[in-house]
Design a protein around this motif. Structure first.
Motif, PDB file in Angstrom:
ATOM      1  N   ALA A  39       1.374   4.173  -3.130  1.00 20.07           N
ATOM      2  CA  ALA A  39       1.173   5.600  -2.890  1.00 20.07           C
ATOM      3  C   ALA A  39       2.459   6.403  -3.096  1.00 20.07           C
ATOM      4  O   ALA A  39       2.412   7.517  -3.615  1.00 20.07           O
ATOM      5  CB  ALA A  39       0.636   5.821  -1.487  1.00 20.07           C
ATOM      6  N   PHE A  40       3.600   5.853  -2.689  1.00 19.35           N
ATOM      7  CA  PHE A  40       4.835   6.644  -2.672  1.00 19.35           C
ATOM      8  C   PHE A  40       5.996   6.006  -3.425  1.00 19.35           C
ATOM      9  O   PHE A  40       7.134   6.453  -3.298  1.00 19.35           O
ATOM     10  CB  PHE A  40       5.270   6.905  -1.219  1.00 19.35           C
ATOM     11  CG  PHE A  40       4.237   7.645  -0.420  1.00 19.35           C
ATOM     12  CD1 PHE A  40       4.001   8.992  -0.634  1.00 19.35           C
ATOM     13  CD2 PHE A  40       3.483   6.975   0.537  1.00 19.35           C
ATOM     14  CE1 PHE A  40       3.050   9.666   0.093  1.00 19.35           C
ATOM     15  CE2 PHE A  40       2.526   7.648   1.276  1.00 19.35           C
ATOM     16  CZ  PHE A  40       2.306   8.992   1.050  1.00 19.35           C
ATOM     17  N   GLY A  41       5.755   4.957  -4.147  1.00 13.22           N
ATOM     18  CA  GLY A  41       6.829   4.337  -4.929  1.00 13.22           C
ATOM     19  C   GLY A  41       7.807   3.563  -4.055  1.00 13.22           C
ATOM     20  O   GLY A  41       7.424   2.856  -3.128  1.00 13.22           O
ATOM     21  N   MET A  42       9.086   3.744  -4.337  1.00 13.71           N
ATOM     22  CA  MET A  42      10.124   2.970  -3.660  1.00 13.71           C
ATOM     23  C   MET A  42      10.382   3.415  -2.215  1.00 13.71           C
ATOM     24  O   MET A  42      11.271   2.863  -1.557  1.00 13.71           O
ATOM     25  CB  MET A  42      11.430   3.037  -4.452  1.00 13.71           C
ATOM     26  CG  MET A  42      11.360   2.367  -5.817  1.00 13.71           C
ATOM     27  SD  MET A  42      10.912   0.635  -5.710  1.00 13.71           S
ATOM     28  CE  MET A  42      12.474  -0.064  -5.314  1.00 13.71           C
ATOM     29  N   ALA A  65      10.722   2.882   4.680  1.00 12.63           N
ATOM     30  CA  ALA A  65       9.642   2.766   5.671  1.00 12.63           C
ATOM     31  C   ALA A  65       9.675   1.387   6.330  1.00 12.63           C
ATOM     32  O   ALA A  65       9.515   1.256   7.550  1.00 12.63           O
ATOM     33  CB  ALA A  65       8.294   3.012   5.007  1.00 12.63           C
ATOM     34  N   ASN A  66       9.915   0.366   5.525  1.00 13.73           N
ATOM     35  CA  ASN A  66       9.974  -0.994   6.067  1.00 13.73           C
ATOM     36  C   ASN A  66      11.223  -1.189   6.926  1.00 13.73           C
ATOM     37  O   ASN A  66      11.192  -1.912   7.924  1.00 13.73           O
ATOM     38  CB  ASN A  66       9.934  -2.010   4.926  1.00 13.73           C
ATOM     39  CG  ASN A  66       9.331  -3.325   5.366  1.00 13.73           C
ATOM     40  OD1 ASN A  66       8.993  -3.513   6.531  1.00 13.73           O
ATOM     41  ND2 ASN A  66       9.199  -4.235   4.430  1.00 13.73           N
ATOM     42  N   ALA A 108       0.842  -1.203   0.000  1.00 11.57           N
ATOM     43  CA  ALA A 108       0.000   0.000   0.000  1.00 11.57           C
ATOM     44  C   ALA A 108       0.881   1.257   0.000  1.00 11.57           C
ATOM     45  O   ALA A 108       0.601   2.226  -0.715  1.00 11.57           O
ATOM     46  CB  ALA A 108      -0.926  -0.010   1.210  1.00 11.57           C
ATOM     47  N   PHE A 109       1.923   1.240   0.790  1.00  8.87           N
ATOM     48  CA  PHE A 109       2.838   2.381   0.846  1.00  8.87           C
ATOM     49  C   PHE A 109       3.569   2.525  -0.481  1.00  8.87           C
ATOM     50  O   PHE A 109       3.798   3.642  -0.966  1.00  8.87           O
ATOM     51  CB  PHE A 109       3.833   2.184   1.999  1.00  8.87           C
ATOM     52  CG  PHE A 109       4.489   3.449   2.449  1.00  8.87           C
ATOM     53  CD1 PHE A 109       5.739   3.808   1.975  1.00  8.87           C
ATOM     54  CD2 PHE A 109       3.855   4.292   3.344  1.00  8.87           C
ATOM     55  CE1 PHE A 109       6.356   4.972   2.382  1.00  8.87           C
ATOM     56  CE2 PHE A 109       4.461   5.467   3.760  1.00  8.87           C
ATOM     57  CZ  PHE A 109       5.714   5.811   3.278  1.00  8.87           C
ATOM     58  N   ILE A 129       9.649 -11.813   0.327  1.00 11.44           N
ATOM     59  CA  ILE A 129       8.497 -11.710  -0.589  1.00 11.44           C
ATOM     60  C   ILE A 129       8.493 -10.350  -1.278  1.00 11.44           C
ATOM     61  O   ILE A 129       8.327 -10.250  -2.501  1.00 11.44           O
ATOM     62  CB  ILE A 129       7.183 -11.938   0.181  1.00 11.44           C
ATOM     63  CG1 ILE A 129       7.088 -13.394   0.634  1.00 11.44           C
ATOM     64  CG2 ILE A 129       5.984 -11.548  -0.667  1.00 11.44           C
ATOM     65  CD1 ILE A 129       5.980 -13.652   1.639  1.00 11.44           C
ATOM     66  N   LEU A 130       8.677  -9.286  -0.521  1.00 11.27           N
ATOM     67  CA  LEU A 130       8.638  -7.936  -1.085  1.00 11.27           C
ATOM     68  C   LEU A 130       9.768  -7.700  -2.083  1.00 11.27           C
ATOM     69  O   LEU A 130       9.557  -7.099  -3.139  1.00 11.27           O
ATOM     70  CB  LEU A 130       8.695  -6.892   0.037  1.00 11.27           C
ATOM     71  CG  LEU A 130       7.420  -6.777   0.877  1.00 11.27           C
ATOM     72  CD1 LEU A 130       7.673  -5.960   2.129  1.00 11.27           C
ATOM     73  CD2 LEU A 130       6.302  -6.164   0.046  1.00 11.27           C
TER      74      LEU A 130
END
Length: 175
Positions: A122-125, A130-131, A118-119, A168-169
């Protein structure tokens, strides 16, 4: 640790006994009143044994003041009471623990992947830093609970879930 009043005729303490008393005093100060009861018992028994050795050297009874409980005993010579070893730990509940860990791993992985996607939409990479902040913020808490009997399983599960979420990401982002 306070040795108390010296009396005329008291023998000079052997270096070994003085060193043992200093070492015990340092351990008693570190253990403190918030230690588990088994540790408190070991420190108290060792203090009584040292008070007995001190009584033998001085040739008179000595007053032993327990630093953890505040109790006062008059010790007459060496005690033969053995110092108990810590009790064997309880058996590890592997079945229940791994089940709890697996549950929290799935919850953490799904939550992290969902929020990161979701992030990312909204904000790309920016999902990557953030993670990193999410994992960095959880790491101290996970590290602190690693030795608590029940909570360690939750910590292991969350850590495994976050690691799986990263895999996974990264696979979905770059493949």
């Amino acid at each position: 640790m306070v040795l108390g009043d010296r009396r005329p005729g008291d023998a000079v303490l052997p270096a070994e006994l003085s060193a043992d008393l200093r070492e015990w005093g340092a351990v008693a100060a570190r253990v403190g009143a918030d230690a588990i009861p088994e540790q408190q018992d070991i420190v108290s028994r060792r203090g009584r044994q040292l008070a007995g050795r001190l009584s033998d050297v001085l040739g008179r009874p000595v007053e032993y003041r327990d630093p953890l409980t505040g109790g006062v005993d008059l010790v007459h010579g060496r005690t033969t009471e053995p110092i108990p070893l810590l009790q064997a730990p309880e058996p590890i509940p592997w079945g229940t623990g791994l089940t709890v860990s697996a549950f929290f791993a799935v919850v953490a992985a799904i939550g992290d992947v969902t929020l990161s996607r979701a992030f990312g939409e909204a904000f790309g990479m920016l999902w990557i830093p953030a993670n990193v902040l999410v994992v960095g913020g959880l790491s101290p808490s996970l590290w602190l609970i690693r030795r608590l009997p029940f909570w360690r399983w939750i910590g292991y599960g969350v850590a495994a879930g976050l690691a799986a979420a990263w895999v996974i990401l990264l696979l979905t982002a770059f493949l």
